[in-house]
Design a protein around this motif. Structure first.
Motif, PDB file in Angstrom:
ATOM      1  N   PHE A  71       4.064  13.817  -0.049  1.00 15.76           N
ATOM      2  CA  PHE A  71       3.202  14.170   1.078  1.00 15.76           C
ATOM      3  C   PHE A  71       3.532  13.263   2.265  1.00 15.76           C
ATOM      4  N   HIS A  72       3.761  13.890   3.398  1.00 12.75           N
ATOM      5  CA  HIS A  72       3.967  13.132   4.631  1.00 12.75           C
ATOM      6  C   HIS A  72       2.797  13.487   5.545  1.00 12.75           C
TER       7      HIS A  72
ATOM      8  N   ASN B 134       7.685  -2.283   3.767  1.00  9.81           N
ATOM      9  CA  ASN B 134       6.828  -1.098   3.743  1.00  9.81           C
ATOM     10  C   ASN B 134       7.330  -0.079   2.736  1.00  9.81           C
TER      11      ASN B 134
ATOM     12  N   ARG C 195       9.533  -0.462   0.271  1.00 14.01           N
ATOM     13  CA  ARG C 195       9.644  -0.930  -1.105  1.00 14.01           C
ATOM     14  C   ARG C 195       8.297  -0.867  -1.820  1.00 14.01           C
TER      15      ARG C 195
ATOM     16  N   LEU D 147       5.469   0.825  -1.099  1.00 14.64           N
ATOM     17  CA  LEU D 147       4.890   2.156  -1.275  1.00 14.64           C
ATOM     18  C   LEU D 147       5.705   2.979  -2.276  1.00 14.64           C
TER      19      LEU D 147
ATOM     20  N   ARG E  64      10.909   7.606   3.787  1.00 15.40           N
ATOM     21  CA  ARG E  64      10.371   7.858   2.447  1.00 15.40           C
ATOM     22  C   ARG E  64      10.748   9.252   1.956  1.00 15.40           C
TER      23      ARG E  64
END
Lengths: 213, 222
Positions: free
Chosen positions: A78-79, A94, A96, A98, A143
Motif C-alpha cells: 500500500f502506498h 527509513n 530499512r 519499515l 519502497r
C-alpha cells in the motif's frame, strides 16, 4: 483474485458508496476515478484492510481479509498519500526499518539499489528533513521497488509531486508489474497513459441519490 | 518476529537520540518539581523524610505523562502508523519495541536521578537503591498503561489532557506499592510484598497492554 463485495462506506452521516461490488483481476490495472470526495481514498483503505467497511467484505483468493491478516499483509503493498517517511531519519534508515517490519527485503544492497534507481544515491544518508517534497515522495516510492514481488499494489496518488520523467518511469514500472500478472489499483488526478490492460472503477456511481436521513 | 523487534528498536533508538531535547524535557521537569517541595514545605527534616517517597513517585508519574502524547502522534501524522499496521507480523511486536524505547528514555533517567535528589529530603542513604529500584520496577507499568492512553487519545483534540485523565487513575496501584515500599523500608518493616506486587503489576501490563494498544491504534487509523 481481489474482490470487493457489496461494500458500503459511511463517513459521518453521509453514505459515500453503497453495494460497491468489483472484481480486481490479476494482470489488470484498475483506476479508481472520480472527483474529490467521492470516496477514492476510503475505498483503497477498505481494500487494503486498514479500515473496515460498514457493510460487505473484501476477499483475497476467496477468503475475507479479516480471516487471513498475515497472509494478506504479505501479499499487499500500500502506498498511501502520506509518505511514511520520518524527517529525522535518512532515506536508508527509513526504508530499512519499515521494510523489515513489513517483511520486505531490507539488506543494505537492495535498499541502496532502490534508492539509486530513484536518483537518491547521493542523498541516502542525509536526514529527510533537508530533502525537497519531490525527493521525499521518491523515498516513499523506493519502497515500491522493494515490494516488487508483492502480487497486489494499492497506490493512492503515486504521481503527486513527481517531475515528468519520474512520472513516466513510475508508469512504466507499474505497467511492467501489471503485465507480470499483478493486481494494481490506483488513484491519480494526473493524465497518465498506461499501455497495459486497464479498467476504471468510479465509486461515485455507487453513491446513493440523496443524503441519508 | 525478532527481526521486526530489532528493526523497530533500532529506529526508535535513533529517533530518541536525534530528538534528545524531548528526553531532557521530561527529566528536567522531574528534577525541578522534586526540588520545589522542600522550598514550599520548609526545612523540617522529619516532615521532608516522610513525604519524600510519595513526592518522588507522584512527580515521576507526572513526568512520564509529559512525553506520552508524542508516542504515536508523529507516526500517525506522517503515515508510518498505517504502514506499520500492514506488517505481516503481530503488531504487538513493534508496539512493544516502541514502548521499550520510550521507557528507556523517560523512565530510566528518572529512576537514576531520583537518588541524587534524595539529599534534599534527608533520606537515609540505605533506602536510595530501593527508591531507584522501585522506580525501575514500576515505571515500565506506567509507560505501558500510558501507551494505551496515548493510542486511545490519538488524533483527538486536547488529547493530552484527556490522556492524563485516563491514565492517572489507572496508575494509582503502582503509586501505592512503589511509594509504599520505600515508606516500609523507612519504617523498618519488610517491603518484599510491595516489590512483589509491583513486579506482578509489571508482568500483567506487559501481557495485556500491548494488545489493548494495538486495538486502539487500529481504530485510530480508520
Amino acid at each position: 483474485m481481489l474482490e470487493a463485495s457489496a461494500l458500503t462506506c459511511i463517513k459521518g452521516d453521509r453514505i459515500l458508496f453503497r453495494d460497491l461490488t468489483h472484481v480486481f483481476r490479476p494482470g489488470v490495472l484498475t483506476r479508481v476515478a472520480g472527483p474529490n470526495g467521492v470516496g477514492k481514498t476510503s475505498l483503497l483503505r477498505l481494500l487494503c484492510g486498514l479500515a473496515q467497511p460498514d457493510e460487505g467484505e473484501v476477499r483475497w483468493q476467496g477468503v475475507p481479509l479479516r480471516a487471513q491478516t498475515d497472509a494478506w499483509h504479505r501479499a499487499v503493498f500500500f502506498h498511501g498519500h502520506l509518505p511514511a517517511v520520518h524527517e529525522l531519519l535518512s532515506p536508508r534508515e527509513n526504508l530499512r526499518s519499515l521494510a523489515a517490519v513489513q517483511g520486505l527485503p531490507h539488506d543494505a544492497a537492495v535498499i541502496d539499489a532502490a534508492l539509486a534507481e530513484l536518483g537518491l544515491a547521493r542523498q541516502r544518508d542525509l536526514p529527510v528533513r533537508v530533502l525537497s517534497a519531490g525527493q521525499r515522495r521518491r523515498v516513499a516510492l523506493a519502497r515500491l521497488i522493494l515490494a516488487q514481488e508483492r502480487p497486489v499494489w494499492i497506490l493512492d496518488e503515486p504521481f503527486t509531486a513527481l517531475d515528468v520523467a519520474a512520472v513516466a518511469a513510475l508508469a512504466r514500472r507499474i505497467e511492467a508489474r501489471v503485465r507480470d500478472g499483478a493486481t494494481v489499483v490506483l488513484t491519480t488526478h494526473q493524465d497518465v497513459e498506461f499501455s497495459c490492460a486497464c479498467d476504471i472503477l468510479e465509486p461515485g456511481r455507487f453513491a446513493p441519490r440523496r443524503k441519508a436521513a | 518476529m525478532g527481526a521486526v523487534f530489532a528493526a523497530m528498536l533500532r529506529r526508535e533508538l535513533a529517533l530518541a537520540w536525534r530528538g534528545r531535547t524531548d528526553v531532557l524535557l521530561a527529566l528536567s521537569f522531574f528534577v525541578v518539581v522534586v526540588c520545589l517541595f522542600p522550598f514550599g514545605i520548609g526545612p523540617e527534616a522529619n516532615q521532608l523524610r516522610s513525604i519524600a517517597p510519595g513526592v518522588v513517585w507522584v512527580t515521576a508519574l507526572l513526568a512520564s505523562l509529559l512525553a506520552l502524547p508524542r508516542l504515536f502522534e508523529h507516526d500517525l501524522r506522517d503515515g508510518t502508523l498505517e504502514q506499520l499496521l500492514l506488517s505481516p507480523e503481530p503488531a504487538v511486536v513493534w508496539v512493544l519495541a516502541k514502548v521499550a524505547v520510550h521507557w528507556l528514555v523517560t523512565g530510566v533517567p528518572v529512576a537514576l536521578f531520583a537518588p541524587l535528589l534524595a539529599g534534599l529530603y534527608d533520606l537515609q542513604p540505605e533506602v536510595l537503591p530501593l527508591l531507584a529500584g522501585t522506580l525501575l520496577l514500576g515505571t515500565p507499568t506506567l509507560t505501558l498503561i500510558g501507551a494505551i492512553g496515548a493510542a486511545l487519545t490519538l488524533g483527538v483534540r486536547s488529547g493530552a489532557v484527556l490522556l492524563a485523565l485516563l491514565v492517572l487513575p489507572l496508575a494509582v496501584p503502582v503509586l501505592i506499592f512503589g511509594a509504599g515500599a520505600v515508606e516500609a523500608a523507612l519504617g523498618g518493616v519488610s517491603y518484599a510484598a510491595h516489590l512483589a506486587l509491583l513486579g506482578a503489576g509489571g508482568f500483567a501490563a506487559v501481557a495485556l497492554a500491548p494488545w489493548a494498544c494495538v486495538a486502539a491504534l487500529r481504530l485510530a487509523v480508520q
